[in-house]
Structures are given as structure tokens and as C-alpha cells.
Design a protein around this motif. Structure first.
Motif, PDB file in Angstrom:
ATOM      1  N   ASP A  18      -1.898   7.483  11.623  1.00  0.00           N
ATOM      2  CA  ASP A  18      -0.554   7.900  11.196  1.00  0.00           C
ATOM      3  C   ASP A  18       0.517   7.354  12.127  1.00  0.00           C
ATOM      4  O   ASP A  18       1.585   6.870  11.694  1.00  0.00           O
ATOM      5  CB  ASP A  18      -0.488   9.427  11.129  1.00  0.00           C
ATOM      6  CG  ASP A  18      -1.352  10.014  10.008  1.00  0.00           C
ATOM      7  OD1 ASP A  18      -1.713   9.230   9.098  1.00  0.00           O
ATOM      8  OD2 ASP A  18      -1.632  11.222  10.057  1.00  0.00           O
ATOM      9  N   GLU A  19       0.256   7.427  13.437  1.00  0.00           N
ATOM     10  CA  GLU A  19       1.217   6.919  14.408  1.00  0.00           C
ATOM     11  C   GLU A  19       1.418   5.407  14.221  1.00  0.00           C
ATOM     12  O   GLU A  19       2.535   4.897  14.330  1.00  0.00           O
ATOM     13  CB  GLU A  19       0.740   7.216  15.830  1.00  0.00           C
ATOM     14  CG  GLU A  19       0.806   8.688  16.220  1.00  0.00           C
ATOM     15  CD  GLU A  19       2.241   9.187  16.241  1.00  0.00           C
ATOM     16  OE1 GLU A  19       3.160   8.391  16.550  1.00  0.00           O
ATOM     17  OE2 GLU A  19       2.466  10.368  15.921  1.00  0.00           O
ATOM     18  N   LYS A  20       0.286   4.737  13.970  1.00  0.00           N
ATOM     19  CA  LYS A  20       0.380   3.288  13.759  1.00  0.00           C
ATOM     20  C   LYS A  20       1.228   2.967  12.531  1.00  0.00           C
ATOM     21  O   LYS A  20       2.045   2.059  12.535  1.00  0.00           O
ATOM     22  CB  LYS A  20      -1.034   2.717  13.609  1.00  0.00           C
ATOM     23  CG  LYS A  20      -1.042   1.205  13.398  1.00  0.00           C
ATOM     24  CD  LYS A  20      -2.469   0.695  13.232  1.00  0.00           C
ATOM     25  CE  LYS A  20      -2.467  -0.796  12.978  1.00  0.00           C
ATOM     26  NZ  LYS A  20      -3.826  -1.321  12.770  1.00  0.00           N
ATOM     27  N   THR A  21       1.025   3.790  11.486  1.00  0.00           N
ATOM     28  CA  THR A  21       1.793   3.578  10.253  1.00  0.00           C
ATOM     29  C   THR A  21       3.285   3.800  10.498  1.00  0.00           C
ATOM     30  O   THR A  21       4.135   3.027  10.052  1.00  0.00           O
ATOM     31  CB  THR A  21       1.298   4.519   9.141  1.00  0.00           C
ATOM     32  OG1 THR A  21      -0.091   4.259   8.891  1.00  0.00           O
ATOM     33  CG2 THR A  21       2.076   4.309   7.868  1.00  0.00           C
ATOM     34  N   ARG A  22       3.569   4.939  11.240  1.00  0.00           N
ATOM     35  CA  ARG A  22       4.987   5.205  11.538  1.00  0.00           C
ATOM     36  C   ARG A  22       5.587   4.096  12.401  1.00  0.00           C
ATOM     37  O   ARG A  22       6.726   3.686  12.211  1.00  0.00           O
ATOM     38  CB  ARG A  22       5.106   6.560  12.235  1.00  0.00           C
ATOM     39  CG  ARG A  22       4.947   7.746  11.281  1.00  0.00           C
ATOM     40  CD  ARG A  22       5.434   9.035  11.913  1.00  0.00           C
ATOM     41  NE  ARG A  22       4.595   9.426  13.045  1.00  0.00           N
ATOM     42  CZ  ARG A  22       3.512  10.186  12.935  1.00  0.00           C
ATOM     43  NH1 ARG A  22       3.117  10.620  11.726  1.00  0.00           N
ATOM     44  NH2 ARG A  22       2.800  10.509  14.001  1.00  0.00           N
ATOM     45  N   GLU A  24       4.629   1.011  12.507  1.00  0.00           N
ATOM     46  CA  GLU A  24       4.837  -0.183  11.669  1.00  0.00           C
ATOM     47  C   GLU A  24       6.070  -0.016  10.789  1.00  0.00           C
ATOM     48  O   GLU A  24       6.813  -0.969  10.542  1.00  0.00           O
ATOM     49  CB  GLU A  24       3.582  -0.419  10.826  1.00  0.00           C
ATOM     50  CG  GLU A  24       2.399  -0.913  11.632  1.00  0.00           C
ATOM     51  CD  GLU A  24       1.138  -1.034  10.797  1.00  0.00           C
ATOM     52  OE1 GLU A  24       1.179  -0.537   9.628  1.00  0.00           O
ATOM     53  OE2 GLU A  24       0.158  -1.631  11.269  1.00  0.00           O
ATOM     54  N   ASP A  25       6.271   1.235  10.306  1.00  0.00           N
ATOM     55  CA  ASP A  25       7.484   1.500   9.493  1.00  0.00           C
ATOM     56  C   ASP A  25       8.740   1.285  10.322  1.00  0.00           C
ATOM     57  O   ASP A  25       9.734   0.702   9.843  1.00  0.00           O
ATOM     58  CB  ASP A  25       7.439   2.930   8.951  1.00  0.00           C
ATOM     59  CG  ASP A  25       6.371   3.123   7.883  1.00  0.00           C
ATOM     60  OD1 ASP A  25       5.910   2.095   7.336  1.00  0.00           O
ATOM     61  OD2 ASP A  25       6.022   4.283   7.592  1.00  0.00           O
ATOM     62  N   VAL A  26       8.700   1.790  11.568  1.00  0.00           N
ATOM     63  CA  VAL A  26       9.870   1.602  12.450  1.00  0.00           C
ATOM     64  C   VAL A  26      10.114   0.124  12.701  1.00  0.00           C
ATOM     65  O   VAL A  26      11.249  -0.358  12.669  1.00  0.00           O
ATOM     66  CB  VAL A  26       9.659   2.365  13.776  1.00  0.00           C
ATOM     67  CG1 VAL A  26      10.741   1.974  14.792  1.00  0.00           C
ATOM     68  CG2 VAL A  26       9.688   3.864  13.538  1.00  0.00           C
ATOM     69  N   ALA A  28       9.261  -2.272  10.748  1.00  0.00           N
ATOM     70  CA  ALA A  28       9.769  -2.863   9.507  1.00  0.00           C
ATOM     71  C   ALA A  28      11.262  -2.576   9.327  1.00  0.00           C
ATOM     72  O   ALA A  28      12.058  -3.439   8.926  1.00  0.00           O
ATOM     73  CB  ALA A  28       8.976  -2.343   8.318  1.00  0.00           C
ATOM     74  N   GLN A  29      11.638  -1.311   9.649  1.00  0.00           N
ATOM     75  CA  GLN A  29      13.062  -0.945   9.540  1.00  0.00           C
ATOM     76  C   GLN A  29      13.908  -1.735  10.528  1.00  0.00           C
ATOM     77  O   GLN A  29      15.017  -2.197  10.204  1.00  0.00           O
ATOM     78  CB  GLN A  29      13.215   0.555   9.788  1.00  0.00           C
ATOM     79  CG  GLN A  29      12.648   1.422   8.671  1.00  0.00           C
ATOM     80  CD  GLN A  29      12.757   2.908   8.982  1.00  0.00           C
ATOM     81  OE1 GLN A  29      13.239   3.293  10.039  1.00  0.00           O
ATOM     82  NE2 GLN A  29      12.255   3.738   8.052  1.00  0.00           N
ATOM     83  N   GLN A  32      14.314  -5.168   9.225  1.00  0.00           N
ATOM     84  CA  GLN A  32      15.283  -5.187   8.135  1.00  0.00           C
ATOM     85  C   GLN A  32      16.710  -5.081   8.667  1.00  0.00           C
ATOM     86  O   GLN A  32      17.619  -5.785   8.212  1.00  0.00           O
ATOM     87  CB  GLN A  32      14.996  -4.045   7.162  1.00  0.00           C
ATOM     88  CG  GLN A  32      15.934  -4.037   5.949  1.00  0.00           C
ATOM     89  CD  GLN A  32      15.595  -2.919   4.971  1.00  0.00           C
ATOM     90  OE1 GLN A  32      14.610  -2.189   5.180  1.00  0.00           O
ATOM     91  NE2 GLN A  32      16.388  -2.795   3.924  1.00  0.00           N
TER      92      GLN A  32
END
Length: 297
Positions: A18-22, A24-26, A28-29, A32
Motif C-alpha cells: 500500500d505504501e509503495k502504491t501511495r 507511486e501515486d505521489v 505520478a502526481q 504531472q
């Protein structure tokens, strides 16, 4: 391996995932946001370049417009100078022709013309107009009311007028003045024929204006300018010389207009004065004061 229960290990794996996903989302943001900022920067740079280009274009346009305006102003000035030069040349040519027709030694710079105007009660006035370098000089126009002439006598009125003119010239030039009456005319023209010319010549004899060329302007039966006449009654034909004829006609018409305008003004003032004196309690002195103050009602 660590002796931990399997469920704890699995829970840890899920947390890490989950931390890795978050994360990666950060990332990605952030990427962007970076791309958006780069686009905004590019847009700012583009706008700045456009503004700079616009400023350059505006400056170039201003410089081009100024140069065009300067060129147009110079062209207009050159054209005006040509027109003025042409007008001066035409006037000088006209004056040279007039000098030749009259046998003058030089073209007349200042021409003075006189006309007597009178009305039924015997009151007379005289108008003097001045043509300078071939053009009317209205600032030099003068008007005369007769002081010594009783009744209608054009010859005597003209004699009085030119005598006063000569006296003014002598007094003002002696005082060091150079303009107006202190300026000596180069040519004197009388509205009329031999009688007017001789009356003026006799009045000017012995004065500082005695040597100024003097002629009369005679009209035909239809009150149109016909010729110039000297003191001996000899007529100088001018109708064959269109330039001189038109010029003399203009001078004679302007002199007549000016003298008649002054006569009408004086008639109006006199009528106003007479009307005032008919009011009970208003005597000649009061009527004259009111006339001087208001002119008319």
C-alpha cells in the motif's frame, strides 16, 4: 524465518504494498505537476516572447509612422513654400507690370488708395486702403471724417485728407516711427479723374509726399474701372493688360467698399444720436456720450 506468524508477515506485505502504491501515486502526481509547470513556463515564455515581439513591432511601427509623418510634414511645408513663392512671384510680376504701365522707376511696395463717400446732408468721409506687395493690408486701412469741409465737395474733402496724411507722415517719421502713417507710400491712387488728381497734387505740394507718383482711377458709365488718369487728364489704357486691369479694379472696388462702409456706420450713429435727442431730458451732450458709449441700441 523470523518466527513471526504468517498473518503478521502477510499484513506487513500488504502495508508495504500500500505504501509503495501511495508513493507511486505521489510520484505520478509530482510528475504531472512538473509537466503542467513546464507547460505553464513554456506558455509564459511564449507570451513573453510575443510581448517582446509586439514591443519590437510597435516600436518599429512608431518609428515608421514618425518617419512617414515627418516626410508628409516636410512635403506639406515644401508645397506651402512653393505656393508662397509662386504667389510672391505673381505679385511681383503684377507690380512690375504696373510700374511699367505707369512709367515708375520701381515696382510700388506700398500703394495707398483714397475714395470720398458722402450723403445727402453734406457730410463726407474718406476711406484709405493700403495694398502691400500686391495684397490688401487691412491693418493699415484708415478712415477720415472731414473737419474743414462744409457741404459736399469731393475735391476739397480729398485735399483735406491727403494733407492730413502728409502731416501725419512728417510728424511720425520725425519721431522715429517706421510703421503705419510713418511709412511713405510708393504710389497714391485717387478714386476719380483729373479733378481729384489735381486737387490731391495741389494739397501735397510742398509736403514730404509731393514727389510720390499720383494717379486717378476712372470708371465708365456702368461704374466699372476703365483707365488710369494723370493730372493732365491723359488716360492710360489698362484694359489691354489683363493683370494690371484686374489689380486696379480690385484696388478701386476695395477702396469704394471701405469708404461706403464707414459712411453707413456714421449715418447709423447720426440717426441714433438724433433719436436720442428727441427723448425728453436728453440733450446733445448726453446723446453724444450715449452714442460714444453704446454706438446703437
Amino acid at each position: 524465518r523470523l518466527g513471526l506468524p504468517e498473518e503478521i508477515i502477510e499484513a506487513a506485505r500488504r502495508n508495504i504494498s500500500d505504501e509503495k502504491t501511495r508513493f507511486e501515486d505521489v510520484l505520478a502526481q509530482l510528475d504531472q505537476t512538473r509537466q503542467e509547470l513546464e507547460k505553464e513556463k513554456e506558455e509564459v515564455d511564449r507570451l513573453r516572447l510575443e510581448q517582446m515581439e509586439s514591443k519590437r513591432n510597435l516600436e518599429q511601427y512608431k518609428q515608421k509612422t514618425y518617419k512617414l509623418m515627418d516626410r508628409e510634414l516636410q512635403n506639406a511645408q515644401d508645397k506651402a513654400n512653393r505656393i508662397v513663392s509662386s504667389a510672391k512671384a505673381e505679385s511681383q510680376k503684377l507690380l512690375d507690370e504696373l510700374a511699367q504701365v505707369l512709367g515708375l522707376s520701381a515696382a510700388p511696395h506700398r500703394i495707398e488708395s483714397y475714395d470720398i463717400s458722402n450723403w445727402g446732408d453734406g457730410t463726407s468721409v474718406c476711406g484709405m486702403v493700403v495694398f502691400r506687395d500686391g495684397k490688401p493690408s487691412k491693418a493699415d486701412y484708415r478712415r477720415f471724417k472731414m473737419r474743414t469741409v462744409a457741404g459736399t465737395d469731393d475735391y476739397a474733402s480729398l485735399a483735406e485728407t491727403v494733407s492730413r496724411r502728409a502731416g501725419e507722415y512728417a510728424a511720425r517719421s520725425a519721431a522715429g516711427e517706421t510703421a503705419g502713417f510713418a511709412e511713405k507710400p510708393d504710389l497714391l491712387l485717387m478714386d476719380g479723374g483729373r479733378g481729384q488728381v489735381n486737387a490731391a497734387k495741389e494739397a501735397l505740394a510742398g509736403t514730404a509726399l509731393a514727389g510720390v507718383p499720383l494717379y486717378g482711377m476712372v470708371k465708365d458709365s456702368r461704374h466699372r474701372t476703365r483707365a488710369i488718369v494723370d493730372g493732365a487728364g491723359q488716360e492710360i489704357a489698362i484694359n489691354m493688360n489683363r493683370g494690371t486691369f484686374t489689380f486696379i479694379t480690385a484696388i478701386q472696388d476695395e477702396t469704394h467698399r471701405f469708404a461706403n462702409a464707414y459712411r453707413r456706420q456714421q449715418m447709423h450713429k447720426k440717426s441714433y444720436f438724433n433719436t436720442l435727442t428727441q427723448i425728453p431730458g436728453v440733450g446733445p451732450k448726453t446723446a453724444q456720450a450715449l452714442t460714444d458709449q453704446f454706438g446703437s441700441v
